[in-house]
Design a protein around this motif. Sequence first.
Motif, short mmCIF file in Angstrom:
data_model
loop_
_atom_site.label_atom_id
_atom_site.label_comp_id
_atom_site.label_asym_id
_atom_site.label_seq_id
_atom_site.Cartn_x
_atom_site.Cartn_y
_atom_site.Cartn_z
N ALA A 11 42.04 28.99 62.08
CA ALA A 11 41.80 30.43 62.05
C ALA A 11 42.47 31.08 60.85
O ALA A 11 42.00 32.10 60.34
CB ALA A 11 42.32 31.06 63.34
N ASP A 12 43.54 30.46 60.35
CA ASP A 12 44.26 31.00 59.20
C ASP A 12 43.57 30.71 57.88
O ASP A 12 43.65 31.51 56.94
CB ASP A 12 45.69 30.43 59.16
N PHE A 13 42.91 29.54 57.75
CA PHE A 13 42.35 29.19 56.44
C PHE A 13 40.82 29.24 56.39
O PHE A 13 40.24 29.13 55.31
CB PHE A 13 42.85 27.81 55.98
N SER A 14 40.17 29.39 57.55
CA SER A 14 38.71 29.42 57.57
C SER A 14 38.24 30.74 58.17
O SER A 14 38.12 30.87 59.40
CB SER A 14 38.16 28.24 58.39
N PRO A 15 37.98 31.75 57.35
CA PRO A 15 37.59 33.07 57.86
C PRO A 15 36.39 32.97 58.79
O PRO A 15 35.38 32.35 58.46
CB PRO A 15 37.24 33.85 56.59
N GLY A 16 36.52 33.56 59.97
CA GLY A 16 35.43 33.57 60.93
C GLY A 16 35.47 32.43 61.91
O GLY A 16 34.75 32.45 62.92
N ALA A 17 36.30 31.40 61.66
CA ALA A 17 36.39 30.26 62.57
C ALA A 17 36.93 30.71 63.91
O ALA A 17 37.87 31.52 63.99
CB ALA A 17 37.27 29.17 61.98
N THR A 18 36.34 30.21 64.99
CA THR A 18 36.75 30.62 66.33
C THR A 18 37.49 29.52 67.09
O THR A 18 37.90 29.73 68.23
CB THR A 18 35.53 31.04 67.15
N GLY A 19 37.65 28.37 66.48
CA GLY A 19 38.36 27.29 67.14
C GLY A 19 37.88 25.94 66.66
O GLY A 19 37.20 25.84 65.62
N VAL A 20 38.22 24.89 67.40
CA VAL A 20 37.77 23.54 67.05
C VAL A 20 37.24 22.87 68.31
O VAL A 20 37.55 23.26 69.43
CB VAL A 20 38.90 22.69 66.43
N THR A 21 36.47 21.83 68.10
CA THR A 21 35.93 21.07 69.22
C THR A 21 35.81 19.60 68.83
O THR A 21 35.74 19.27 67.64
CB THR A 21 34.55 21.61 69.64
N GLY A 22 35.80 18.74 69.84
CA GLY A 22 35.56 17.32 69.61
C GLY A 22 36.66 16.57 68.92
O GLY A 22 36.40 15.55 68.27
N ALA A 23 37.91 17.01 69.05
CA ALA A 23 39.02 16.31 68.38
C ALA A 23 39.19 14.92 68.97
O ALA A 23 39.30 14.75 70.18
CB ALA A 23 40.31 17.12 68.52
N ALA A 24 39.22 13.92 68.11
CA ALA A 24 39.38 12.54 68.54
C ALA A 24 40.16 11.77 67.50
O ALA A 24 39.91 11.92 66.30
CB ALA A 24 38.02 11.89 68.77
N LYS A 25 41.09 10.95 67.95
CA LYS A 25 41.90 10.17 67.02
C LYS A 25 41.10 8.97 66.53
O LYS A 25 40.55 8.19 67.32
CB LYS A 25 43.19 9.69 67.70
N LEU A 26 41.02 8.82 65.20
CA LEU A 26 40.32 7.68 64.61
C LEU A 26 41.26 6.52 64.40
O LEU A 26 40.88 5.36 64.50
CB LEU A 26 39.70 8.09 63.26
N VAL A 87 39.58 19.00 49.99
CA VAL A 87 40.75 19.34 50.79
C VAL A 87 40.63 20.80 51.23
O VAL A 87 40.53 21.70 50.38
CB VAL A 87 42.06 19.10 50.02
N LEU A 88 40.62 21.03 52.53
CA LEU A 88 40.43 22.38 53.07
C LEU A 88 41.75 23.10 53.28
O LEU A 88 41.81 24.33 53.17
CB LEU A 88 39.69 22.29 54.42
N HIS A 89 42.81 22.34 53.59
CA HIS A 89 44.07 23.00 53.92
C HIS A 89 45.20 21.97 53.91
O HIS A 89 45.02 20.85 54.39
CB HIS A 89 43.96 23.63 55.32
N VAL A 90 46.35 22.37 53.38
CA VAL A 90 47.56 21.55 53.46
C VAL A 90 48.44 22.15 54.55
O VAL A 90 48.70 23.36 54.57
CB VAL A 90 48.31 21.53 52.10
N LEU A 91 48.87 21.32 55.50
CA LEU A 91 49.62 21.80 56.66
C LEU A 91 50.94 22.45 56.25
O LEU A 91 51.60 22.02 55.30
CB LEU A 91 49.90 20.65 57.62
N ARG A 92 51.30 23.49 57.03
CA ARG A 92 52.58 24.18 56.83
C ARG A 92 53.49 23.89 58.03
O ARG A 92 52.99 23.70 59.16
CB ARG A 92 52.37 25.69 56.69
#
Length: 328
Positions: A11-26, A87-92
């Motif tokens: 939500a901080d780096f992607s304007p308009g994003a409402t959340g995430v879905t389908g998170a899975a560890k590769l 690269v979309l975002h570097v974690l803080r």
Amino acid sequence: MIETELSRCVADFSPGATGVTGAAKLSGGASQETWTFDIVHPGGNVGAILRRAPPGYGAAPSRAAGLDAEAILMQLAFDAGLPSPRVLHVLRPEEGLGKGFIMSRIEGETIARKILRDEEFARARPMLARQLGKVAAGIHNLPEAKLPKLRSSSSTKEIAELEREYRSFNWPRPVFELALRWLADHDPGPSREVTLVHGDFRHGNLIIGTDGVRAVLDWELAHFGDPMEDLGWICVNSWRFGEIDKPVGGFGSREDLFAGYEETGRKVDADRVMFWEVMGTLRWGIMCCGMMQRFRIGPDHSMERAMIGRRSSETEIDLLRLLASRGG
């Protein structure tokens, strides 16, 4: 739950994003994880990958570039037009996700047996060696002034490090002894040109599609050194997966690899490439021995470690063939 943390983050780096879905560890190694997920957006979901060291993990191993450096390198490659995720975002730190970055997800295949066998990739296979030669040249051309701080290596330093690791096992292997002596006798010395070296340019770290190379991944071992190292590493027989008559990844010839590289105006030193192929073969053999050693002494007695450790014997055969072809 990681989706909650990711939702706050995107939500901080992607304007308009409402959340995430389908998170899975590769994947999840001793200190790093890779997750796939979709950023939910009114304009259409965006596929993404999280590469991170979770909170509580210490510094990366001494040979590793570090996740911050990896993010910079991948973005530089993307900006230069090389096949690389954006690269979309570097974690803080305040995001609570650990250290790492989020990048765009690129569809394609990384499993070598599928790339080398499946009909889906039949048209791409003949193009790959030349394409990878051009990609390697592009990596080596990335401007030094923009690169992050990285370790430096050389043929002489690498020989010494491999020998030190090999001796630490206290597990004599005559073929490895022969290879170490050959490398010392044929050490070409410092390269006239020092560039960025990817360090692990091979199957598993390449996303391949029906149109060829789509991305180069895992810059963890990036460093400054001899550019011929990358060309030698991708020719190591262990990455051919049975297609031993096609030296470049089991799908192409050295001639095509070199032609692609030289299309960019860069030059190939075939003797140095062969030196690094021998070095890479020994390096993988010693890495396999390390896996077997960890299996033997524990605490991780996984079958995966044992199976990889067993492959050290394959590298001995490869080394004997290589050295015989070079009069060693």
